[in-house]
Design a protein around this motif. Structure first.
Motif, PDB file in Angstrom:
ATOM      1  N   THR A 137      -1.491  67.349  98.609  1.00 50.57           N
ATOM      2  CA  THR A 137      -1.175  66.100  99.769  1.00 50.57           C
ATOM      3  C   THR A 137      -0.619  67.188 101.100  1.00 50.57           C
ATOM      4  O   THR A 137      -1.103  67.004 102.074  1.00 50.57           O
ATOM      5  CB  THR A 137      -0.277  65.280  99.080  1.00 50.57           C
ATOM      6  OG1 THR A 137      -0.870  64.848  98.147  1.00 50.57           O
ATOM      7  CG2 THR A 137       0.247  64.394 100.219  1.00 50.57           C
ATOM      8  N   ASP A 138       0.233  68.025 100.680  1.00 51.36           N
ATOM      9  CA  ASP A 138       0.854  68.964 101.858  1.00 51.36           C
ATOM     10  C   ASP A 138      -0.279  69.470 102.538  1.00 51.36           C
ATOM     11  O   ASP A 138      -0.211  69.660 104.011  1.00 51.36           O
ATOM     12  CB  ASP A 138       1.862  69.771 101.270  1.00 51.36           C
ATOM     13  CG  ASP A 138       3.003  69.301 100.907  1.00 51.36           C
ATOM     14  OD1 ASP A 138       3.317  68.257 100.972  1.00 51.36           O
ATOM     15  OD2 ASP A 138       3.787  69.808  99.848  1.00 51.36           O
ATOM     16  N   ARG A 139      -1.105  69.994 102.045  1.00 52.28           N
ATOM     17  CA  ARG A 139      -2.509  70.998 102.682  1.00 52.28           C
ATOM     18  C   ARG A 139      -3.043  69.972 103.738  1.00 52.28           C
ATOM     19  O   ARG A 139      -3.620  70.206 104.433  1.00 52.28           O
ATOM     20  CB  ARG A 139      -3.100  71.727 101.433  1.00 52.28           C
ATOM     21  CG  ARG A 139      -4.488  72.365 102.286  1.00 52.28           C
ATOM     22  CD  ARG A 139      -5.184  73.113 100.939  1.00 52.28           C
ATOM     23  NE  ARG A 139      -4.563  73.841 100.131  1.00 52.28           N
ATOM     24  CZ  ARG A 139      -4.212  73.645  98.953  1.00 52.28           C
ATOM     25  NH1 ARG A 139      -5.128  72.714  98.390  1.00 52.28           N
ATOM     26  NH2 ARG A 139      -3.442  74.274  98.079  1.00 52.28           N
TER      27      ARG A 139
ATOM     28  N   ARG B  75      -1.128  68.998 106.442  1.00 52.69           N
ATOM     29  CA  ARG B  75      -1.241  69.785 107.441  1.00 52.69           C
ATOM     30  C   ARG B  75      -2.450  69.896 108.022  1.00 52.69           C
ATOM     31  O   ARG B  75      -2.595  70.179 109.634  1.00 52.69           O
ATOM     32  CB  ARG B  75      -1.030  71.341 106.663  1.00 52.69           C
ATOM     33  CG  ARG B  75       0.774  71.578 106.449  1.00 52.69           C
ATOM     34  CD  ARG B  75       0.417  73.148 105.991  1.00 52.69           C
ATOM     35  NE  ARG B  75      -0.109  73.703 104.963  1.00 52.69           N
ATOM     36  CZ  ARG B  75       0.170  73.558 103.742  1.00 52.69           C
ATOM     37  NH1 ARG B  75       1.255  72.980 103.506  1.00 52.69           N
ATOM     38  NH2 ARG B  75      -0.396  73.903 102.956  1.00 52.69           N
ATOM     39  N   ALA B  76      -3.626  69.755 107.642  1.00 51.22           N
ATOM     40  CA  ALA B  76      -4.808  69.706 108.146  1.00 51.22           C
ATOM     41  C   ALA B  76      -5.054  68.478 109.078  1.00 51.22           C
ATOM     42  O   ALA B  76      -5.711  68.817 110.175  1.00 51.22           O
ATOM     43  CB  ALA B  76      -5.984  69.536 107.024  1.00 51.22           C
ATOM     44  N   LEU B  77      -4.645  67.485 108.637  1.00 46.74           N
ATOM     45  CA  LEU B  77      -4.543  66.278 109.425  1.00 46.74           C
ATOM     46  C   LEU B  77      -3.907  66.585 110.934  1.00 46.74           C
ATOM     47  O   LEU B  77      -3.979  66.121 111.984  1.00 46.74           O
ATOM     48  CB  LEU B  77      -3.824  64.999 108.780  1.00 46.74           C
ATOM     49  CG  LEU B  77      -4.916  64.299 107.623  1.00 46.74           C
ATOM     50  CD1 LEU B  77      -4.226  63.234 106.906  1.00 46.74           C
ATOM     51  CD2 LEU B  77      -6.359  63.889 108.259  1.00 46.74           C
ATOM     52  N   ASP B  78      -2.643  67.028 110.536  1.00 44.49           N
ATOM     53  CA  ASP B  78      -1.544  67.264 111.590  1.00 44.49           C
ATOM     54  C   ASP B  78      -2.337  68.274 112.781  1.00 44.49           C
ATOM     55  O   ASP B  78      -2.308  67.993 113.793  1.00 44.49           O
ATOM     56  CB  ASP B  78      -0.252  68.045 111.371  1.00 44.49           C
ATOM     57  CG  ASP B  78       0.742  66.995 110.514  1.00 44.49           C
ATOM     58  OD1 ASP B  78       0.554  65.831 110.791  1.00 44.49           O
ATOM     59  OD2 ASP B  78       1.633  67.572 110.158  1.00 44.49           O
ATOM     60  N   ALA B  79      -3.071  69.232 112.134  1.00 43.39           N
ATOM     61  CA  ALA B  79      -3.858  70.134 113.355  1.00 43.39           C
ATOM     62  C   ALA B  79      -4.931  69.612 113.973  1.00 43.39           C
ATOM     63  O   ALA B  79      -5.025  69.513 115.083  1.00 43.39           O
ATOM     64  CB  ALA B  79      -4.369  71.347 112.374  1.00 43.39           C
ATOM     65  N   ALA B  80      -5.556  68.512 113.365  1.00 40.76           N
ATOM     66  CA  ALA B  80      -6.724  67.861 113.731  1.00 40.76           C
ATOM     67  C   ALA B  80      -6.166  66.614 114.776  1.00 40.76           C
ATOM     68  O   ALA B  80      -6.747  66.539 115.987  1.00 40.76           O
ATOM     69  CB  ALA B  80      -7.667  67.252 112.783  1.00 40.76           C
TER      70      ALA B  80
ATOM     71  N   ASP C 290      -1.525  51.751 102.541  1.00 37.58           N
ATOM     72  CA  ASP C 290      -2.298  52.889 101.953  1.00 37.58           C
ATOM     73  C   ASP C 290      -2.001  52.790 100.281  1.00 37.58           C
ATOM     74  O   ASP C 290      -0.909  52.394 100.265  1.00 37.58           O
ATOM     75  CB  ASP C 290      -1.718  54.464 102.611  1.00 37.58           C
ATOM     76  CG  ASP C 290      -2.827  55.223 102.613  1.00 37.58           C
ATOM     77  OD1 ASP C 290      -3.212  55.773 103.546  1.00 37.58           O
ATOM     78  OD2 ASP C 290      -3.055  55.853 101.329  1.00 37.58           O
ATOM     79  N   LEU C 291      -2.940  53.378  99.908  1.00 36.64           N
ATOM     80  CA  LEU C 291      -2.833  53.298  98.183  1.00 36.64           C
ATOM     81  C   LEU C 291      -2.143  54.438  97.788  1.00 36.64           C
ATOM     82  O   LEU C 291      -1.869  54.596  96.674  1.00 36.64           O
ATOM     83  CB  LEU C 291      -4.196  53.235  97.706  1.00 36.64           C
ATOM     84  CG  LEU C 291      -4.675  51.660  97.386  1.00 36.64           C
ATOM     85  CD1 LEU C 291      -6.147  51.822  96.948  1.00 36.64           C
ATOM     86  CD2 LEU C 291      -3.705  50.793  96.563  1.00 36.64           C
ATOM     87  N   ASP C 292      -2.108  55.567  98.586  1.00 36.52           N
ATOM     88  CA  ASP C 292      -1.843  57.149  98.059  1.00 36.52           C
ATOM     89  C   ASP C 292      -0.097  56.995  98.317  1.00 36.52           C
ATOM     90  O   ASP C 292       0.538  57.103  99.223  1.00 36.52           O
ATOM     91  CB  ASP C 292      -2.286  58.117  98.838  1.00 36.52           C
ATOM     92  CG  ASP C 292      -2.083  59.402  98.504  1.00 36.52           C
ATOM     93  OD1 ASP C 292      -1.048  59.508  97.679  1.00 36.52           O
ATOM     94  OD2 ASP C 292      -2.874  60.485  98.579  1.00 36.52           O
ATOM     95  N   PRO C 293       0.473  57.142  97.004  1.00 33.38           N
ATOM     96  CA  PRO C 293       2.247  57.073  97.198  1.00 33.38           C
ATOM     97  C   PRO C 293       2.747  58.429  97.578  1.00 33.38           C
ATOM     98  O   PRO C 293       3.720  58.237  98.368  1.00 33.38           O
ATOM     99  CB  PRO C 293       2.456  57.189  95.699  1.00 33.38           C
ATOM    100  CG  PRO C 293       1.114  57.444  94.933  1.00 33.38           C
ATOM    101  CD  PRO C 293       0.029  57.101  95.519  1.00 33.38           C
ATOM    102  N   ALA C 294       2.020  59.355  97.642  1.00 29.24           N
ATOM    103  CA  ALA C 294       2.421  60.690  98.364  1.00 29.24           C
ATOM    104  C   ALA C 294       2.368  60.645  99.783  1.00 29.24           C
ATOM    105  O   ALA C 294       3.151  61.094 100.537  1.00 29.24           O
ATOM    106  CB  ALA C 294       1.321  62.079  97.869  1.00 29.24           C
ATOM    107  N   MET C 295       1.157  59.869 100.319  1.00 30.81           N
ATOM    108  CA  MET C 295       1.149  59.850 101.520  1.00 30.81           C
ATOM    109  C   MET C 295       2.204  59.085 102.275  1.00 30.81           C
ATOM    110  O   MET C 295       2.663  58.959 103.307  1.00 30.81           O
ATOM    111  CB  MET C 295      -0.312  59.322 101.957  1.00 30.81           C
ATOM    112  CG  MET C 295      -1.346  60.317 102.113  1.00 30.81           C
ATOM    113  SD  MET C 295      -1.095  61.431 103.353  1.00 30.81           S
ATOM    114  CE  MET C 295      -2.417  62.509 103.222  1.00 30.81           C
TER     115      MET C 295
END
Length: 253
Positions: free
Chosen positions: A11-13, A16-21, A71-76
């Motif tokens: 999730t962290d990875r 980070r990828a989403l932040d960059a995009a 959202d369904l992802d608890p980590a997100m």
């Protein structure tokens, strides 16, 4: 607890990828255009479906909307609450939103519908929660028309299509407008915006495409390695070129 640690590392990875995009000027402009197409009156309620780490929810709130993220992802969701304290994000399925009929003036889904098991059910739910005259905006990329410059065009086509075939609905973005019409929306408009990547920030996308194609058996290990090596060389020489069409569809309830 290794599984939990791995899940959060992934999730962290991804974040980070989403932040960059999302930090690129083109992405920020496209988000702003999606907000504009919502045509929200002051203090309007809007739901961002598939909100992920919450950036759009926070930006909509900054614009004066009563923004809700789903959202369904608890980590997100945990990441969204940590990164943007005070925002309203909820655990919810796109097909079963925790909202009453006509509760919202705006509905937004960004890079979501290609992963949904039943997109038409989600659109019916969008129509249910939107007030008459409310606006819906769908944004997504067409996975089957990713353009990547390469000295190996046939191999590149195979990789792009193999990657697309791993996604439930890789071409749904090009159908957003017709899906909205089928669901009973009107005042439908469609725009196409092309994102262009020409530096090393796009190399994880390259690697992901090659890995997906290798995993499905569309290409060999050697072909994957050679293709990635070529693209790495292009990035180092300032010659990388990737173009991805994004379809932005908007309509009125």
């Amino acid at each position: 607890m290794p599984e939990t640690h791995t899940a959060y590392t992934d999730t962290d990875r991804l974040i980070r990828a989403l932040d960059a995009a999302e930090a690129t000027p083109g992405a920020a402009t496209l988000r702003a255009r999606s907000y504009q197409l919502l045509r929200l009156p002051p203090d309007a309620t809007v739901v961002d479906v598939g909100c992920g780490a919450g950036r759009a929810v926070a930006e909509l709130a900054e614009r004066g909307a009563r923004a809700i993220g789903a959202d369904l992802d608890p980590a997100m969701l945990a990441a969204a609450r940590s990164r943007f304290p005070g925002i309203d994000v909820r655990a919810a399925d796109a097909a079963d939103l925790p909202l009453r009929d006509g509760d919202v003036h705006g509905y937004r889904a960004d890079k979501v519908y290609h992963m949904l098991p039943e997109p038409t059910v989600a659109l019916a739910e969008a129509r249910r929660v939107l007030a008459p005259g409310g606006r819906i905006v769908l944004l997504g990329q067409d996975w089957d028309t990713v353009v990547i410059d390469s000295d190996r065009p046939e191999l590149t086509r195979r990789i792009v299509h193999a990657r697309a075939d791993t996604i439930p609905h890789p071409r749904i973005a090009r159908s957003h407008g017709n899906l909205l019409l089928d669901a009973g929306f009107h005042d439908v408009g469609v725009e196409v915006h092309t994102a262009v990547f020409s530096d090393a920030t796009a190399l994880p996308l390259i690697a992901g495409h090659a890995e997906a194609a290798r995993r499905t058996g569309a290409i060999s290990d050697e072909q994957a390695e050679a293709w990635i090596r070529e693209q790495n060389g292009r990035a180092a020489a300032g010659r990388l070129m990737i173009a991805i069409p994004f379809f932005l569809a908007a309509a009125t309830r």
